[in-house]
Scaffold this motif. Structure first.
Motif, short mmCIF file in Angstrom:
data_model
loop_
_atom_site.label_atom_id
_atom_site.label_comp_id
_atom_site.label_asym_id
_atom_site.label_seq_id
_atom_site.Cartn_x
_atom_site.Cartn_y
_atom_site.Cartn_z
N SER A 15 -19.28 39.69 -11.60
CA SER A 15 -20.60 39.07 -11.51
C SER A 15 -21.10 38.64 -12.89
N TYR A 16 -20.86 39.48 -13.89
CA TYR A 16 -21.27 39.16 -15.26
C TYR A 16 -20.55 37.90 -15.76
N ARG A 17 -19.24 37.82 -15.54
CA ARG A 17 -18.47 36.65 -15.96
C ARG A 17 -18.95 35.39 -15.25
N LYS A 18 -19.30 35.54 -13.98
CA LYS A 18 -19.77 34.39 -13.22
C LYS A 18 -21.10 33.87 -13.75
N THR A 19 -22.03 34.79 -14.05
CA THR A 19 -23.34 34.38 -14.56
C THR A 19 -23.23 33.84 -15.99
N LEU A 20 -22.28 34.36 -16.78
CA LEU A 20 -22.10 33.85 -18.13
C LEU A 20 -21.47 32.46 -18.09
N ARG A 21 -20.51 32.26 -17.22
CA ARG A 21 -19.86 30.96 -17.08
C ARG A 21 -20.84 29.92 -16.54
N TYR A 22 -21.85 30.39 -15.81
CA TYR A 22 -22.84 29.48 -15.24
C TYR A 22 -23.65 28.75 -16.33
N ALA A 23 -23.65 29.29 -17.55
CA ALA A 23 -24.37 28.66 -18.66
C ALA A 23 -23.86 27.25 -18.92
N THR A 24 -22.55 27.02 -18.75
CA THR A 24 -22.00 25.68 -18.97
C THR A 24 -22.50 24.71 -17.90
N HIS A 25 -22.74 25.21 -16.69
CA HIS A 25 -23.28 24.37 -15.63
C HIS A 25 -24.70 23.93 -15.98
N CYS A 26 -25.47 24.85 -16.56
CA CYS A 26 -26.84 24.52 -16.98
C CYS A 26 -26.85 23.45 -18.07
N CYS A 27 -25.80 23.41 -18.88
CA CYS A 27 -25.72 22.44 -19.97
C CYS A 27 -25.52 21.02 -19.45
N VAL A 28 -24.68 20.87 -18.44
CA VAL A 28 -24.33 19.53 -17.96
C VAL A 28 -25.18 19.09 -16.77
N ARG A 29 -25.73 20.04 -16.03
CA ARG A 29 -26.62 19.71 -14.92
C ARG A 29 -27.87 20.59 -15.01
N PRO A 30 -28.71 20.31 -16.00
CA PRO A 30 -29.81 21.23 -16.32
C PRO A 30 -30.84 21.40 -15.21
N PHE A 31 -31.16 20.34 -14.49
CA PHE A 31 -32.22 20.46 -13.49
C PHE A 31 -31.78 21.33 -12.31
N ASP A 32 -30.61 21.05 -11.78
CA ASP A 32 -30.06 21.92 -10.73
C ASP A 32 -29.77 23.31 -11.29
N GLY A 33 -29.23 23.33 -12.52
CA GLY A 33 -28.81 24.60 -13.11
C GLY A 33 -29.95 25.56 -13.32
N PHE A 34 -31.02 25.10 -13.94
CA PHE A 34 -32.14 26.00 -14.23
C PHE A 34 -32.93 26.36 -12.97
N TRP A 35 -32.94 25.47 -12.00
CA TRP A 35 -33.61 25.81 -10.73
C TRP A 35 -32.86 26.96 -10.05
N ASP A 36 -31.54 26.80 -9.94
CA ASP A 36 -30.73 27.84 -9.29
C ASP A 36 -30.65 29.11 -10.14
N LEU A 37 -30.77 28.95 -11.45
CA LEU A 37 -30.69 30.10 -12.35
C LEU A 37 -31.69 31.18 -11.96
N THR A 38 -32.91 30.75 -11.67
CA THR A 38 -33.97 31.72 -11.36
C THR A 38 -34.26 31.82 -9.86
N LEU A 160 -33.66 19.62 -25.44
CA LEU A 160 -33.80 18.97 -24.13
C LEU A 160 -33.59 19.97 -23.00
N LEU A 161 -32.67 20.91 -23.19
CA LEU A 161 -32.45 21.93 -22.16
C LEU A 161 -33.66 22.85 -22.03
N ILE A 162 -34.33 23.13 -23.14
CA ILE A 162 -35.54 23.96 -23.07
C ILE A 162 -36.62 23.24 -22.27
N VAL A 163 -36.77 21.92 -22.50
CA VAL A 163 -37.74 21.14 -21.73
C VAL A 163 -37.39 21.20 -20.24
N ALA A 164 -36.12 21.01 -19.92
CA ALA A 164 -35.68 21.06 -18.52
C ALA A 164 -35.92 22.44 -17.93
N SER A 165 -35.69 23.49 -18.72
CA SER A 165 -35.89 24.85 -18.22
C SER A 165 -37.36 25.10 -17.90
#
Length: 221
Positions: A15-38, A160-165
């Motif tokens: 689970s830890y590896r999956k959530t850490l790897r998810y950071a790269t998804h947030c980089c390339v698809r920030p709007f979907d990524g940060f929404w799903d993140l939380t 830009l990622l902070i703004v999206a977050s």
């Protein structure tokens, strides 16, 4: 589950590896990524804290291994604790200020969400800066423009990622997100001023009582 059991649990590490790897998804698809993140709980504090540690390590590695051409360092003036605090203190103050201000703006993110999202937004800094540190030792000063441009690019990407977050975790539109970030910056200045004032008063108080102690000892002994 106890801490020891968590550390030895295979599912916890997966689970830890999956959530850490998810950071790269947030980089390339920030709007979907940060929404799903939380909202979909696809992030974790463990992964967020790992990214923060990686940023701190990157800064220290950058200090020690970047070519002297691009980052001349006088080691007599270097304080590692100050180098760590230079990133960590503003990061913590930003999270607290953003949480306080977005609460007034009807933001939906919690302090935990802000901490995680901001940490995940720092991922490009690590991804880009580490290769740049290596590259700096193989390019000449004339070719250093690439080093400078990519260094700025990593920080702009993080911004830009902070703004999206902020938009996604608080459910803000772009204009409201920018406005909240402006007020967050003002809030950070206020918090830093209050902290400096507080520690200054503490220092003055300690000095005052210490001087009384010294005067008492001098008179009676």
């Amino acid at each position: 589950m106890k801490i020891k059991e968590k550390l030895t649990n295979k599912e916890t590490w997966l689970s830890y590896r999956k959530t850490l790897r998810y950071a790269t998804h947030c980089c390339v698809r920030p709007f979907d990524g940060f929404w799903d993140l939380t909202h979909e709980k696809r992030g974790s504090l463990a992964a967020a804290n790992t990214i923060i540690v990686l940023v701190l390590l990157t800064n220290l590695i950058k200090l020690g291994f970047t070519s002297f051409i691009f980052a001349p360092v006088n080691w007599d003036d270097v304080n590692l604790l100050m180098e760590i605090a230079t990133f960590l203190v503003p990061f913590i103050v930003y999270c607290v200020a953003n949480w306080c201000l977005t609460t007034l703006f009807d933001g939906k993110g919690t302090l935990r969400d802000i901490w995680m999202a901001t940490a995940y937004a720092m991922t490009p800094y690590v991804i880009i800066q580490i290769p740049l540190i290596i590259l700096s030792n193989f390019v000449t000063e004339e070719e250093g423009a690439f080093y400078t441009y990519f260094g700025y690019f990593s920080m702009i990407w993080c911004g830009l990622l902070i703004v999206a977050s902020v938009m996604m975790i608080h459910d803000f539109l772009l204009g409201k997100a920018f406005l909240s970030l402006v007020f967050t910056a003002v809030g950070m200045l206020i918090i830093i001023f209050l902290l400096v004032l507080f520690f200054s008063l503490i220092s003055d108080g300690v000095s005052y009582f210490y001087s009384i102690y010294k005067e008492t000892v001098f008179r009676f002994y």
